[in-house]
Design a protein around this motif. Sequence first.
Motif, PDB file in Angstrom:
ATOM      1  N   ARG A 187      -8.372  -4.690  -5.303  1.00  0.00           N
ATOM      2  CA  ARG A 187      -7.738  -3.922  -4.237  1.00  0.00           C
ATOM      3  C   ARG A 187      -6.214  -3.987  -4.308  1.00  0.00           C
ATOM      4  N   GLY A 188      -5.684  -5.104  -4.775  1.00  0.00           N
ATOM      5  CA  GLY A 188      -4.235  -5.192  -4.932  1.00  0.00           C
ATOM      6  C   GLY A 188      -3.720  -4.216  -5.962  1.00  0.00           C
ATOM      7  N   SER A 189      -4.416  -4.106  -7.100  1.00  0.00           N
ATOM      8  CA  SER A 189      -3.992  -3.157  -8.139  1.00  0.00           C
ATOM      9  C   SER A 189      -4.149  -1.723  -7.646  1.00  0.00           C
ATOM     10  N   ARG A 190      -5.223  -1.452  -6.880  1.00  0.00           N
ATOM     11  CA  ARG A 190      -5.422  -0.101  -6.348  1.00  0.00           C
ATOM     12  C   ARG A 190      -4.304   0.268  -5.369  1.00  0.00           C
ATOM     13  N   ALA A 191      -3.891  -0.690  -4.540  1.00  0.00           N
ATOM     14  CA  ALA A 191      -2.809  -0.435  -3.586  1.00  0.00           C
ATOM     15  C   ALA A 191      -1.518  -0.067  -4.315  1.00  0.00           C
ATOM     16  N   LEU A 192      -1.222  -0.767  -5.402  1.00  0.00           N
ATOM     17  CA  LEU A 192      -0.012  -0.472  -6.152  1.00  0.00           C
ATOM     18  C   LEU A 192      -0.106   0.875  -6.852  1.00  0.00           C
ATOM     19  N   GLU A 193      -1.266   1.203  -7.381  1.00  0.00           N
ATOM     20  CA  GLU A 193      -1.447   2.517  -8.001  1.00  0.00           C
ATOM     21  C   GLU A 193      -1.255   3.638  -6.981  1.00  0.00           C
ATOM     22  N   ASP A 194      -1.704   3.397  -5.755  1.00  0.00           N
ATOM     23  CA  ASP A 194      -1.611   4.427  -4.716  1.00  0.00           C
ATOM     24  C   ASP A 194      -0.164   4.778  -4.376  1.00  0.00           C
ATOM     25  N   ILE A 195       0.768   3.848  -4.607  1.00  0.00           N
ATOM     26  CA  ILE A 195       2.177   4.148  -4.301  1.00  0.00           C
ATOM     27  C   ILE A 195       2.980   4.401  -5.584  1.00  0.00           C
ATOM     28  N   GLY A 196       2.251   4.594  -6.698  1.00  0.00           N
ATOM     29  CA  GLY A 196       2.903   4.974  -7.941  1.00  0.00           C
ATOM     30  C   GLY A 196       3.511   3.839  -8.731  1.00  0.00           C
ATOM     31  N   ALA A 197       3.087   2.611  -8.459  1.00  0.00           N
ATOM     32  CA  ALA A 197       3.624   1.461  -9.191  1.00  0.00           C
ATOM     33  C   ALA A 197       2.756   1.151 -10.403  1.00  0.00           C
ATOM     34  N   SER A 198       3.379   0.769 -11.492  1.00  0.00           N
ATOM     35  CA  SER A 198       2.626   0.215 -12.615  1.00  0.00           C
ATOM     36  C   SER A 198       2.318  -1.246 -12.287  1.00  0.00           C
ATOM     37  N   TRP A 199       1.320  -1.820 -12.949  1.00  0.00           N
ATOM     38  CA  TRP A 199       0.961  -3.193 -12.622  1.00  0.00           C
ATOM     39  C   TRP A 199       0.337  -3.892 -13.832  1.00  0.00           C
TER      40      TRP A 199
ATOM     41  N   VAL B  70      11.096  -0.456   0.403  1.00  0.00           N
ATOM     42  CA  VAL B  70      10.042  -0.715  -0.591  1.00  0.00           C
ATOM     43  C   VAL B  70       9.051  -1.734  -0.053  1.00  0.00           C
ATOM     44  N   ALA B  71       9.551  -2.810   0.558  1.00  0.00           N
ATOM     45  CA  ALA B  71       8.680  -3.864   1.083  1.00  0.00           C
ATOM     46  C   ALA B  71       7.735  -3.306   2.146  1.00  0.00           C
ATOM     47  N   GLU B  72       8.267  -2.494   3.045  1.00  0.00           N
ATOM     48  CA  GLU B  72       7.420  -1.901   4.086  1.00  0.00           C
ATOM     49  C   GLU B  72       6.366  -0.995   3.481  1.00  0.00           C
ATOM     50  N   ARG B  73       6.756  -0.247   2.465  1.00  0.00           N
ATOM     51  CA  ARG B  73       5.807   0.657   1.802  1.00  0.00           C
ATOM     52  C   ARG B  73       4.690  -0.116   1.122  1.00  0.00           C
ATOM     53  N   VAL B  74       5.048  -1.176   0.411  1.00  0.00           N
ATOM     54  CA  VAL B  74       4.044  -1.990  -0.275  1.00  0.00           C
ATOM     55  C   VAL B  74       3.145  -2.680   0.741  1.00  0.00           C
ATOM     56  N   LEU B  75       3.742  -3.215   1.799  1.00  0.00           N
ATOM     57  CA  LEU B  75       2.962  -3.923   2.820  1.00  0.00           C
ATOM     58  C   LEU B  75       1.936  -2.995   3.449  1.00  0.00           C
ATOM     59  N   ARG B  76       2.346  -1.769   3.782  1.00  0.00           N
ATOM     60  CA  ARG B  76       1.399  -0.805   4.373  1.00  0.00           C
ATOM     61  C   ARG B  76       0.270  -0.481   3.409  1.00  0.00           C
ATOM     62  N   ALA B  77       0.604  -0.284   2.137  1.00  0.00           N
ATOM     63  CA  ALA B  77      -0.418   0.060   1.144  1.00  0.00           C
ATOM     64  C   ALA B  77      -1.430  -1.064   0.976  1.00  0.00           C
ATOM     65  N   VAL B  78      -0.938  -2.306   0.928  1.00  0.00           N
ATOM     66  CA  VAL B  78      -1.844  -3.444   0.754  1.00  0.00           C
ATOM     67  C   VAL B  78      -2.680  -3.644   2.018  1.00  0.00           C
ATOM     68  N   GLU B  79      -2.070  -3.511   3.185  1.00  0.00           N
ATOM     69  CA  GLU B  79      -2.836  -3.622   4.431  1.00  0.00           C
ATOM     70  C   GLU B  79      -3.961  -2.600   4.465  1.00  0.00           C
ATOM     71  N   GLU B  80      -3.658  -1.375   4.042  1.00  0.00           N
ATOM     72  CA  GLU B  80      -4.667  -0.313   4.043  1.00  0.00           C
ATOM     73  C   GLU B  80      -5.776  -0.623   3.039  1.00  0.00           C
ATOM     74  N   ALA B  81      -5.417  -1.157   1.887  1.00  0.00           N
ATOM     75  CA  ALA B  81      -6.398  -1.464   0.843  1.00  0.00           C
ATOM     76  C   ALA B  81      -7.375  -2.547   1.282  1.00  0.00           C
ATOM     77  N   PHE B  82      -6.922  -3.463   2.165  1.00  0.00           N
ATOM     78  CA  PHE B  82      -7.786  -4.570   2.586  1.00  0.00           C
ATOM     79  C   PHE B  82      -8.349  -4.374   3.992  1.00  0.00           C
ATOM     80  N   ARG B  83      -8.108  -3.222   4.559  1.00  0.00           N
ATOM     81  CA  ARG B  83      -8.621  -2.965   5.903  1.00  0.00           C
ATOM     82  C   ARG B  83     -10.154  -3.005   5.909  1.00  0.00           C
ATOM     83  N   GLY B  84     -10.709  -3.779   6.809  1.00  0.00           N
ATOM     84  CA  GLY B  84     -12.160  -3.854   6.939  1.00  0.00           C
ATOM     85  C   GLY B  84     -12.841  -4.779   5.948  1.00  0.00           C
TER      86      GLY B  84
END
Length: 475
Positions: A103-115, A42-56
């Motif tokens: 972007r943090g909320s978008r990253a969580l939505e992208d992996i199906g998490a509520s927030w 789960v941690a790796e999945r969340v980390l990748r999603a957040v990294e992608e959301a803040f890329r650039g």
Amino acid sequence: MGPVRAGDGPVKSGAGELEGVLEAARRIAVPTEYEERRLRTVAERVLRAVEEAFRGVEGHVRTTLEGSAAKGTWIRSRPEVDVFVHFSPGVGRELLEKMVVERGSRALEDIGASWRLRYADHPYVEGFLGDVTVNVVGCYATEPGKWLSPVDRTPYHTRYVLSRLDDRLRTEIRLAKAFMRGIGVYGAELRISGFSGYLTELLVLRFNGFLELLRDGSGWRPGKAIDMTGTFTEEELRALFPNSPLIVTDPVDRNRNVASAVSLTRFSEFVLASRLFLSSPSLSFFDPRPPSRGDVRPLLGCLMAVRLRDLPSLPADTLWGEVLKFCRSVERRLQKEGFVVRRWAAESNGDEVLLLFDIESLELPPLELRVGPPVWLRNAEDFVGEHLRDQLTVAGPWVSGERLYVLKRRALRSARDLLLRWIERGEVSVPKDVAPSIRSAEVFEVTEERLRELRESGYSAFLDAFIDGRPPFLR
């Protein structure tokens, strides 16, 4: 359970009994290999999603895993992932907060998490992915001592603890956290005012184990000072932090007390629980019994409730700071009026808070003796003039010794009526953010009927604990 006296040396118990309890406690505190792997996934999945959301994103430096998941010190049944988004110091605070929320909320939505949006020093995003709590937090990539926000220290905390951990100490830390949680002192938030996870980790590292911490802690007195930096004497620390029952310097910021949140009550509960556990080990210190539904009849006529509804959406510590300020002001005002307040407590439920006051009697005697000034003071004549022909004067004024006295009939006698008047007149503290809720508060005596209503409203566990009165480790 044998007697334990303050001032005794470390208390001992049978080794076999103790090890049996600790083995059972490890099963409560230490995740299984499967649970560890699942959280890492789960941690790796969340980390990748957040990294992608803040890329650039301009000013974004890196994204890291922090907290107990990064250190391997999380306790079973409480899986939590903290992802920190680091920004360069030149990024404005308002922009940092905006980017983390969007972007943090978008990253969580992208992996199906509520927030949901939460607040500490600044807003952060709290998400839920299955049974895992996920926090996306913004911080600045600063050098030690150049902090721009309190959470800037967190990555350094993670590195410090990791550099000193091994598998044995991870287990010891988990035992300590489960013990703190079980006895009701775990959590630095204002509502609890207890031991944070980081503080617990430092204490286990300092004493090199869970039992070693309890053995030392069983003899603590208020003002206990522990220097993790090798910089200060105990006397110097007490001078720096004069009102702290526990002082533990932060190894990444030597002028900070990691234990500043710990109240005298939580400190004292930890000391007592340590002594009792070492004297008579029991799994109940880690897995406490819920409070039983006790007999409320002895307390009927002694309980006053204040129900604050429609409270504003504020950071938890801000809201609780104002609620607790109001509670303490009410306690002081009741005592000044002549009521005996034995204890009080507060609990939240959605957007409301229930306050309970245990008062020796909810009604004052009909007559009150008022003590006036010495007769030679200038205001003695004013005292005589005020009370001589007042309709509420029953007897007096008279002189006894050097002072004036008068016996008065009370216009209001009930705690409820007096509190409502004090609120209306501003004679108790009414913090501005919760003022509308306080001014419209429902104040009532807790009867058996009202007790049933409160239980049905979601306060059953709180009421049971208050009526029982004991901390979890004494049930």
